[in-house]
Every structure is written in structure tokens, then in C-alpha cells.
Design an enzyme around this catalytic site. Structure first.
Site, PDB file in Angstrom:
ATOM      1  N   LYS A 193       0.853  -1.194   0.000  1.00 50.48           N
ATOM      2  CA  LYS A 193       0.000   0.000   0.000  1.00 50.48           C
ATOM      3  C   LYS A 193       0.883   1.237   0.000  1.00 50.48           C
ATOM      4  CE  LYS A 193      -3.607   2.383   2.576  1.00 50.48           C
ATOM      5  NZ  LYS A 193      -4.618   2.280   3.644  1.00 50.48           N
ATOM      6  N   LYS A 246      -2.209  -1.502  -3.841  1.00 48.11           N
ATOM      7  CA  LYS A 246      -3.084  -0.321  -3.775  1.00 48.11           C
ATOM      8  C   LYS A 246      -2.278   0.944  -3.885  1.00 48.11           C
ATOM      9  CE  LYS A 246      -6.223   1.827  -0.538  1.00 48.11           C
ATOM     10  NZ  LYS A 246      -6.611   1.936   0.836  1.00 48.11           N
TER      11      LYS A 246
HETATM   12  C1  PBG Z   1      -7.063   3.642   5.598  1.00 53.30           C
HETATM   13  C2  PBG Z   1      -7.564   3.344   4.257  1.00 53.30           C
HETATM   14  C3  PBG Z   1      -7.470   4.228   3.183  1.00 53.30           C
HETATM   15  C4  PBG Z   1      -8.097   3.630   2.109  1.00 53.30           C
HETATM   16  C5  PBG Z   1      -8.557   2.376   2.544  1.00 53.30           C
HETATM   17  N1  PBG Z   1      -8.213   2.214   3.879  1.00 53.30           N
HETATM   18  C6  PBG Z   1      -6.924   5.601   3.099  1.00 53.30           C
HETATM   19  C7  PBG Z   1      -5.644   5.912   3.723  1.00 53.30           C
HETATM   20  O1  PBG Z   1      -4.762   5.072   3.847  1.00 53.30           O
HETATM   21  O2  PBG Z   1      -5.506   7.066   4.112  1.00 53.30           O
HETATM   22  C8  PBG Z   1      -8.211   4.297   0.771  1.00 53.30           C
HETATM   23  C9  PBG Z   1      -9.194   3.772  -0.174  1.00 53.30           C
HETATM   24  C10 PBG Z   1      -9.519   4.683  -1.293  1.00 53.30           C
HETATM   25  O3  PBG Z   1      -8.933   5.761  -1.524  1.00 53.30           O
HETATM   26  O4  PBG Z   1     -10.437   4.297  -2.017  1.00 53.30           O
HETATM   27  N2  PBG Z   1      -6.778   2.616   6.470  1.00 53.30           N
END
Ligand code: PBG
Length: 323
Positions: A193, A246
């Protein structure tokens, strides 16, 4: 004799016969945002997405399930009064997310229900871990994540999905789930991520933007791909069942590299900013939203994703039924 690759594209039958990649609703997971109010509240940066009450979530999931979408991924939008630095509300057996899981599993037992494990929706700091003196404290966060996963499993979650990027969380969660008797509950690790600007609309949906700093001490640098393989090796060894990359489309090379490095299923997350761009340009008539959505999802599959988390899951499932 000139080569004639066009012979293999000459008509629909030959094109269908030779198509290398498939996309079906079976490959899609719909993320949903739940809030305590009964009314649906539109999310401004994500046209077509809403914060939904319990009944709304069940209705949305029912629609998705009827179209063949494989599952839903749940995110709670909490009242700010419930947010604390340790995210204690996440452990409440009658908290919003746990109630939602119970309602969904009662209404749609065969729908896959995936829950998010991270502190940010519950944190007054807007970070995915516990903040101590301005630092995201890995070791203090792990037991909370593990307890959160158990609370979600108790409510009936099929898979828990740690999205926090703390080191060692997959093994902490696996041990806690097993010790509590939830050996059948899987872990979809947000393994690779990145610290991405494409998460902006999601953070407005949950009001979960970091209150200070950014997430670069735990989420990965978008410049890196070798580092992804290190995360893959660790999460595999720690017992993850699925590995996620992601965001999605800007990271196709990463999906491909992860595909070559593991036999585990790979999820791609077509994130909020990717969806918002398609919607915004589509609304202006600059692109064809439907065509660009299906193409984006197909390309994620071609790169090596087994499944895709996408806010366009229902739109795509409808289009795929017609085509
Ligand atoms: C946070 C989380 C995020 C997303 C999913 N879980 C955002 C972040 O890390 O700030 C993002 C998903 C998206 O942008 O569709 N645990």
C-alpha cells in the site's frame, strides 16, 4: 508475405475466442461506507457513492449480490465524538461496523463480508496507528489491531483486511484470530500500500485525513517496487490469505511484479481518486465513464489481479451483464 495480425481481430467470434483476459462480477468487491444516521448522505468527491445507514447498506449489498458481485468491503464513518487516540470504539461489540456485519450476514449469508482493520476511522489523529509524541507507535498499535480483528470476526466477518501498514500486523492478527477460535476467518492484507494522493476522496468520505503530517512513515514510497517484494515475503510468512496492491491503475507494474513473486491471490484496489477521475470526466462528457471503467478493471486483471475492490463494482456488473 506481409504479416496480417488483423485476421485475428476480424470479427466478434474470433476476438472472443482469442481474448486472453476475462472480467466478471465474480472478480469484484464493492467498498461501502456506513454511518449511524438512517438517511443516505452523498459523498461529494465520489459521485454515486453514499454514506449509508444500516438498512441502506443491506439494500446496496443485496443489489450488488444479485448482480453477481462477490463481496463488500466495509468502512465506518464515525461521529467525531467517538474518535480517540487509541481507537477504542473499534472494539465495541455493538459498534457501528460490528452491527453492520451482523445485519449483512443475517440478510445475505453467502455474500463475502470483508472488514477494514486500521485505526484511522476511529482515531482523533486520523492515523492508522496509535500516535505517541508525534510518532506512529507500531508496538502499541499491534494489540489493538489484533483485538479489532477478533471483534469483527465475532460479528461474523468472513475476511479481515488490515489496511494500516504496521510491521508484524498480519501475524499478530492471525495469532489472535486463531486463539479466539476463528481459524476460518481469512486475512486480506493490504500488503503493498503506497502513500498515495489518490486516497483523497476516501478521506473526505470518512473525515479521516491525518490531523498532522502524512502517512509516509508507514505507507510505501510510490517510487519503489523492490520494497513491494519484501512486504510480499513478510505477509506470506505471517499467514496472509490474499495480498493487495493499492492503488490500482498507476501501479500495474507492481501488480505484475507481485504476481510473479507469489502464488497467493492478489487483490487490486481501484481507489477513490481513480474512481473520482473517471466520474468527473464522464460527467463533463470528456470521456465515456462506462467504457473507461470496464477498461480500467480489465487492465487490472491483465496485470495479474485476481480480484478488484472498486466503487464501480455495481456499474461494472450491470454493464457486464448486458455485454
Ligand atoms: C485507511 C484506508 C485508506 C483507504 C482504505 N483504507 C486511506 C488511507 O490510507 O488514508 C483508501 C481507499 C480509497 O482511496 O479508495 N486505512
Amino acid at each position: 508475405m506481409p504479416a496480417r495480425p488483423r485476421r485475428n481481430r476480424a470479427g466478434p467470434a474470433v476476438r472472443a475466442l482469442l481474448r486472453e483476459t476475462t472480467l466478471s462480477p465474480d472478480h469484484l468487491i464493492l467498498p461501502l461506507f456506513v454511518h449511524a444516521a438512517a438517511e443516505a448522505q452523498p459523498i461529494s468527491a465520489m459521485p454515486g457513492c453514499f454514506r449509508l445507514g444500516l438498512a441502506g447498506i443491506v439494500a446496496a449489498a443485496r443489489e450488488a449480490f444479485a448482480l453477481g458481485v462477490a463481496g463488500v468491503a466495509l468502512f465506518p464513518a464515525l461521529d467525531s465524538a467517538l474518535k480517540t487516540s487509541d481507537g477504542a470504539e473499534s472494539l465495541n461489540p455493538d459498534g457501528l461496523l460490528q452491527q453492520t456485519v451482523r445485519a449483512l450476514k443475517a440478510a445475505l449469508p453467502d455474500l463475502l463480508v470483508i472488514t477494514d482493520v486500521a485505526l484511522d476511522p476511529y482515531s482523533c489523529d486520523g492515523h492508522d496507528g496509535v500516535v505517541v509524541d508525534g510518532i506512529i507507535d507500531n508496538e502499541r498499535t499491534l494489540p489493538i489491531l489484533a483485538a479489532m480483528a477478533v471483534a469483527q470476526a465475532q460479528a461474523g466477518a468472513d475476511m479481515v483486511a488490515p489496511s494500516d501498514m504496521m510491521d508484524g500486523r498480519v501475524s499478530a492478527i492471525r495469532s489472535a484470530l486463531d486463539a479466539a477460535g476463528f481459524t476460518g476467518v481469512g486475512i486480506c492484507s493490504y500488503c503493498v500500500k503506497y502513500a498515495s494522493a489518490f486516497y483523497g476522496p476516501f478521506r473526505t468520505a470518512l473525515d479521516s485525513a491525518p490531523r498532522f503530517g502524512d502517512k509516509k512513515t508507514y505507507q510505501m514510497d510510490p517510487a519503489n517496487v523492490r520494497e513491494a517484494l519484501r512486504e510480499v515475503a513478510l505477509d506470506e510468512a505471517e499467514g496472509a490469505d490474499w495480498l493487495m496492491v493499492k492503488p490500482g491503475l498507476p501501479y500495474l507494474d507492481v501488480i505484475r511484479a507481485v504476481r510473479a513473486a507469489t502464488a497467493l491471490p492478489i487483490a487490486a484496489y481501484h481507489v477513490s481518486g481513480e474512481y473520482a477521475m473517471l466520474k468527473a470526466a464522464g460527467e463533463r462528457g470528456w470521456i465515456d465513464y462506462n467504457g473507461c471503467l470496464l477498461e480500467s478493471l480489465l487492465c487490472l486483471r491483465r496485470a495479474g489481479a485476481d480480484m478488484i475492490f472498486t466503487y464501480g463494482a455495481v456499474d461494472a456488473a450491470r454493464l457486464l451483464r448486458k455485454s
